[in-house]
Design a protein around this motif. Structure first.
Motif, PDB file in Angstrom:
ATOM      1  N   VAL A  37       5.479  -4.141 -10.548  1.00 48.15           N
ATOM      2  CA  VAL A  37       4.211  -3.860  -9.877  1.00 48.15           C
ATOM      3  C   VAL A  37       4.407  -2.650  -8.959  1.00 48.15           C
ATOM      4  CG1 VAL A  37       2.488  -4.760  -8.263  1.00 48.15           C
ATOM      5  CG2 VAL A  37       3.509  -6.295  -9.948  1.00 48.15           C
ATOM      6  N   THR A  44       4.172  -0.182  -5.891  1.00 46.18           N
ATOM      7  CA  THR A  44       3.969  -0.288  -4.443  1.00 46.18           C
ATOM      8  C   THR A  44       3.629   1.102  -3.918  1.00 46.18           C
ATOM      9  OG1 THR A  44       5.691  -1.971  -4.349  1.00 46.18           O
ATOM     10  CG2 THR A  44       5.016  -1.002  -2.255  1.00 46.18           C
ATOM     11  N   ASN A  77       6.011  -7.293  -4.574  1.00 46.93           N
ATOM     12  CA  ASN A  77       7.302  -7.880  -4.943  1.00 46.93           C
ATOM     13  C   ASN A  77       7.971  -8.539  -3.743  1.00 46.93           C
ATOM     14  OD1 ASN A  77       7.071  -6.720  -7.596  1.00 46.93           O
ATOM     15  ND2 ASN A  77       7.349  -4.763  -6.543  1.00 46.93           N
ATOM     16  N   GLY A  95      11.125  -0.307 -12.024  1.00 47.87           N
ATOM     17  CA  GLY A  95       9.769  -0.350 -11.497  1.00 47.87           C
ATOM     18  C   GLY A  95       8.737  -0.086 -12.579  1.00 47.87           C
ATOM     19  N   SER A  96       7.551   0.316 -12.150  1.00 46.10           N
ATOM     20  CA  SER A  96       6.403   0.390 -13.056  1.00 46.10           C
ATOM     21  C   SER A  96       6.272   1.731 -13.784  1.00 46.10           C
ATOM     22  CB  SER A  96       5.126   0.119 -12.260  1.00 46.10           C
ATOM     23  OG  SER A  96       5.041   1.062 -11.198  1.00 46.10           O
ATOM     24  N   ALA A  97       7.190   2.660 -13.500  1.00 45.49           N
ATOM     25  CA  ALA A  97       7.228   3.979 -14.166  1.00 45.49           C
ATOM     26  C   ALA A  97       5.828   4.462 -14.578  1.00 45.49           C
ATOM     27  CB  ALA A  97       8.164   3.915 -15.375  1.00 45.49           C
ATOM     28  N   TYR A 155       4.685   6.751 -17.555  1.00 47.96           N
ATOM     29  CA  TYR A 155       4.822   6.362 -18.965  1.00 47.96           C
ATOM     30  C   TYR A 155       3.883   5.226 -19.378  1.00 47.96           C
ATOM     31  CZ  TYR A 155       9.122   9.131 -19.085  1.00 47.96           C
ATOM     32  OH  TYR A 155      10.023  10.149 -19.041  1.00 47.96           O
ATOM     33  N   ASN A 182      11.690   1.557 -22.616  1.00 52.34           N
ATOM     34  CA  ASN A 182      12.618   0.570 -23.162  1.00 52.34           C
ATOM     35  C   ASN A 182      12.249  -0.855 -22.718  1.00 52.34           C
ATOM     36  OD1 ASN A 182      14.853  -0.736 -24.127  1.00 52.34           O
ATOM     37  ND2 ASN A 182      16.328   0.668 -23.204  1.00 52.34           N
ATOM     38  N   TYR A 228      13.826   6.529 -26.045  1.00 52.81           N
ATOM     39  CA  TYR A 228      14.360   7.838 -25.643  1.00 52.81           C
ATOM     40  C   TYR A 228      15.518   7.748 -24.643  1.00 52.81           C
ATOM     41  CZ  TYR A 228      12.198   7.346 -21.071  1.00 52.81           C
ATOM     42  OH  TYR A 228      11.891   6.908 -19.824  1.00 52.81           O
TER      43      TYR A 228
HETATM   44  P1  NAD Z   1      11.033   3.162 -11.804  1.00 52.24           P
HETATM   45  O1  NAD Z   1      12.062   2.131 -12.053  1.00 52.24           O
HETATM   46  O2  NAD Z   1       9.646   2.821 -12.170  1.00 52.24           O
HETATM   47  O3  NAD Z   1      11.451   4.505 -12.547  1.00 52.24           O
HETATM   48  C1  NAD Z   1      12.666   5.192 -12.267  1.00 52.24           C
HETATM   49  C2  NAD Z   1      13.082   6.014 -13.474  1.00 52.24           C
HETATM   50  O4  NAD Z   1      13.523   5.168 -14.529  1.00 52.24           O
HETATM   51  C3  NAD Z   1      11.938   6.841 -14.067  1.00 52.24           C
HETATM   52  O5  NAD Z   1      12.461   8.039 -14.545  1.00 52.24           O
HETATM   53  C4  NAD Z   1      11.437   5.970 -15.190  1.00 52.24           C
HETATM   54  O6  NAD Z   1      10.792   6.675 -16.163  1.00 52.24           O
HETATM   55  C5  NAD Z   1      12.736   5.319 -15.691  1.00 52.24           C
HETATM   56  N1  NAD Z   1      12.492   3.989 -16.237  1.00 52.24           N
HETATM   57  C6  NAD Z   1      12.111   2.880 -15.562  1.00 52.24           C
HETATM   58  N2  NAD Z   1      11.979   1.857 -16.381  1.00 52.24           N
HETATM   59  C7  NAD Z   1      12.273   2.299 -17.623  1.00 52.24           C
HETATM   60  C8  NAD Z   1      12.307   1.693 -18.913  1.00 52.24           C
HETATM   61  N3  NAD Z   1      11.999   0.411 -19.096  1.00 52.24           N
HETATM   62  N4  NAD Z   1      12.647   2.464 -19.976  1.00 52.24           N
HETATM   63  C9  NAD Z   1      12.949   3.745 -19.816  1.00 52.24           C
HETATM   64  N5  NAD Z   1      12.928   4.388 -18.631  1.00 52.24           N
HETATM   65  C10 NAD Z   1      12.611   3.667 -17.534  1.00 52.24           C
HETATM   66  O7  NAD Z   1      11.160   3.530 -10.260  1.00 52.24           O
HETATM   67  P2  NAD Z   1      10.211   4.380  -9.321  1.00 52.24           P
HETATM   68  O8  NAD Z   1       9.648   5.550 -10.060  1.00 52.24           O
HETATM   69  O9  NAD Z   1      11.018   4.588  -8.101  1.00 52.24           O
HETATM   70  O10 NAD Z   1       9.050   3.364  -8.946  1.00 52.24           O
HETATM   71  C11 NAD Z   1       7.762   3.321  -9.577  1.00 52.24           C
HETATM   72  C12 NAD Z   1       6.977   2.198  -8.914  1.00 52.24           C
HETATM   73  O11 NAD Z   1       7.546   0.929  -9.237  1.00 52.24           O
HETATM   74  C13 NAD Z   1       6.935   2.267  -7.394  1.00 52.24           C
HETATM   75  O12 NAD Z   1       5.639   1.957  -6.956  1.00 52.24           O
HETATM   76  C14 NAD Z   1       7.906   1.189  -6.951  1.00 52.24           C
HETATM   77  O13 NAD Z   1       7.593   0.666  -5.691  1.00 52.24           O
HETATM   78  C15 NAD Z   1       7.705   0.164  -8.044  1.00 52.24           C
HETATM   79  N6  NAD Z   1       8.846  -0.747  -8.228  1.00 52.24           N
HETATM   80  C16 NAD Z   1       8.530  -2.021  -8.559  1.00 52.24           C
HETATM   81  C17 NAD Z   1       9.563  -2.917  -8.801  1.00 52.24           C
HETATM   82  C18 NAD Z   1       9.182  -4.330  -9.152  1.00 52.24           C
HETATM   83  O14 NAD Z   1       8.039  -4.604  -9.459  1.00 52.24           O
HETATM   84  N7  NAD Z   1      10.114  -5.244  -9.128  1.00 52.24           N
HETATM   85  C19 NAD Z   1      10.896  -2.497  -8.764  1.00 52.24           C
HETATM   86  C20 NAD Z   1      11.177  -1.171  -8.483  1.00 52.24           C
HETATM   87  C21 NAD Z   1      10.131  -0.296  -8.214  1.00 52.24           C
END
Ligand code: NAD
Length: 364
Positions: A70, A72, A82, A281-283, A286, A293, A333
């Motif tokens: 989700v 934030t 979370n 996180g919620s990336a 994408y 993945n 990817y």
């Molecule tokens: P993120 O984990 O969403 O992404 C970080 C990097 O990892 C990005 O380059 C993304 O493209 C890549 N990535 C993430 N998951 C992937 C997957 N399944 N496959 C391939 N690539 C992947 O972290 P962020 O950008 O710092 O955060 C985005 C949002 O998510 C923020 O709002 C943050 O607060 C939230 N968040 C939520 C949780 C949760 O719900 N538990 C955990 C971490 C971050």
């Protein structure tokens, strides 16, 4: 037996990766009744909150949940769903295993680390005072009065609080986990040389608890040194226990060691409730592209199956995922050495490949 499990799709990439995990879990033959519960920005308008009571009610009833990430908002907007969920249900232990699967895009071999992160306090307690508010001014006055330290009047504050009781329960959790899973060593991470009353307390308690487990080796590391040692020789670590913030950072670092966030599952555990979710996180960039993945959520699903004592199904699902990684054909990817590799497939194709492996294993 039918298992009632709360399913929280989350937002951003959450709905597509949780759908993937749901399909893979169902393909193991275990029967689930999914109790859908929505949280995040998408429900804010409808319920006036990103975390409606219905979510808590569903998890309290079912005791087990699978959750997508989700978003934030940074700086303003609602506080973290979370953090609120973990605190509200007292899911005090965050378990994040990171291990190398053959074929994963990583420089390291034979990493098998479990990060145990304290989930309810530290800098995540949400006790903050905004710069310029009367409360921030009172705090500045109190500090001046009691510590004879002048703090700049244009400061904002986030309080780091670490308690004896919560340190004890998380360190005990780490040792109990180590014992139950035939792990040999627990490493406590801190910065007790600087933060003597918060990290210092965590370390003192960790040392005390360690004496109750003479069968398991115990050591501690300053967090800065820890990050260097993890990058240099991660194989020396087994179970790592850390306060909330260090645990968060270190689990992302460990995810990087084994091939990235796409391969890092997790669980938030309380005494009688469990919410399984990936480390990532919620990336949002994408979202809805069938690109990311789904393995981290599928591996969280493996943890969920173990939690339900569906050990055979858990092992079959993990083996199917491991085979897809090893073959390297049906992967996204982030699993390619060159992230622009045109051979990378989408989220749903990865699940199709995993389900195919599961079907093959049920016929063999
Ligand atoms: P993120 O984990 O969403 O992404 C970080 C990097 O990892 C990005 O380059 C993304 O493209 C890549 N990535 C993430 N998951 C992937 C997957 N399944 N496959 C391939 N690539 C992947 O972290 P962020 O950008 O710092 O955060 C985005 C949002 O998510 C923020 O709002 C943050 O607060 C939230 N968040 C939520 C949780 C949760 O719900 N538990 C955990 C971490 C971050």
């Amino acid at each position: 037996m039918v298992y009632d499990v709360t399913l929280i799709p989350g937002d951003g990439i959450g709905p597509e990766v949780t759908e993937a995990a749901k399909r893979a879990l169902e393909a193991t033959g275990v029967i689930f009744h999914w109790d859908l519960a929505y949280a995040g920005a998408s429900v804010q308008d409808k319920f006036g909150t990103p975390l409606p009571d219905l979510v808590f009610e569903s998890i309290r009833k079912n005791k087990v949940a699978l959750k997508g990430p989700v978003t934030t908002p940074v700086g303003s907007g609602f506080r973290s769903v979370n953090v609120a969920l973990r605190k509200g249900l007292d899911l005090y232990a965050c378990l994040r295993p990171c291990k190398t699967y053959s074929g994963a895009p990583t420089l390291y071999k034979d990493v098998d680390i479990v990060v145990v992160r304290e989930n309810t306090e530290d800098l995540y307690s949400g006790i903050e005072f905004e710069e310029g508010t009367p409360e921030a001014r009172r705090l500045i006055e109190l500090i001046l009065e009691t510590k004879e330290e002048a703090v700049r009047t244009d400061s904002g504050f986030s309080i780091k609080s670490i308690s004896e009781a919560n340190s004890r329960r998380i360190v005990k959790f780490a040792f109990e986990y180590a014992r139950a899973h035939q792990r040999k060593k627990v490493t406590a991470v801190h910065k007790a040389n600087i933060m003597k009353f918060s990290d210092g307390l965590f370390l003192a308690v960790a040392r005390e608890v360690a004496r109750e487990y003479p069968d398991i080796e115990f050591e501690d590391r300053l967090v800065d040194n820890m990050t260097m040692q993890l990058a240099k020789r991660p194989q020396q670590f087994d179970v790592i226990v850390a306060p909330n913030l260090y645990g968060d950072i270190i689990s992302d670092l460990c995810a990087g060691l084994v091939g990235g966030l796409g391969l890092a599952p997790g669980a938030n555990l309380g005494d009688n409730m469990a919410v399984f979710e990936p480390t990532h996180g919620s990336a949002p960039k994408y979202a809805g592209q069938n690109k990311v993945n789904p393995m981290a959520v599928m591996l969280s699903g493996v943890m969920l199956l173990h939690h339900l004592n569906e050990t055979k199904a858990a092992d079959r699902l993990e083996k199917a995922i491991a085979e897809v990684i090893a073959e390297g054909k049906s992967v996204t990817y982030d699993m390619k050495l060159n992230m622009a590799d045109a051979q990378a497939v989408g989220t749903s194709q990865v699940v199709d490949a995993v389900i195919e492996k599961l079907e093959e294993s049920s016929h063999s």
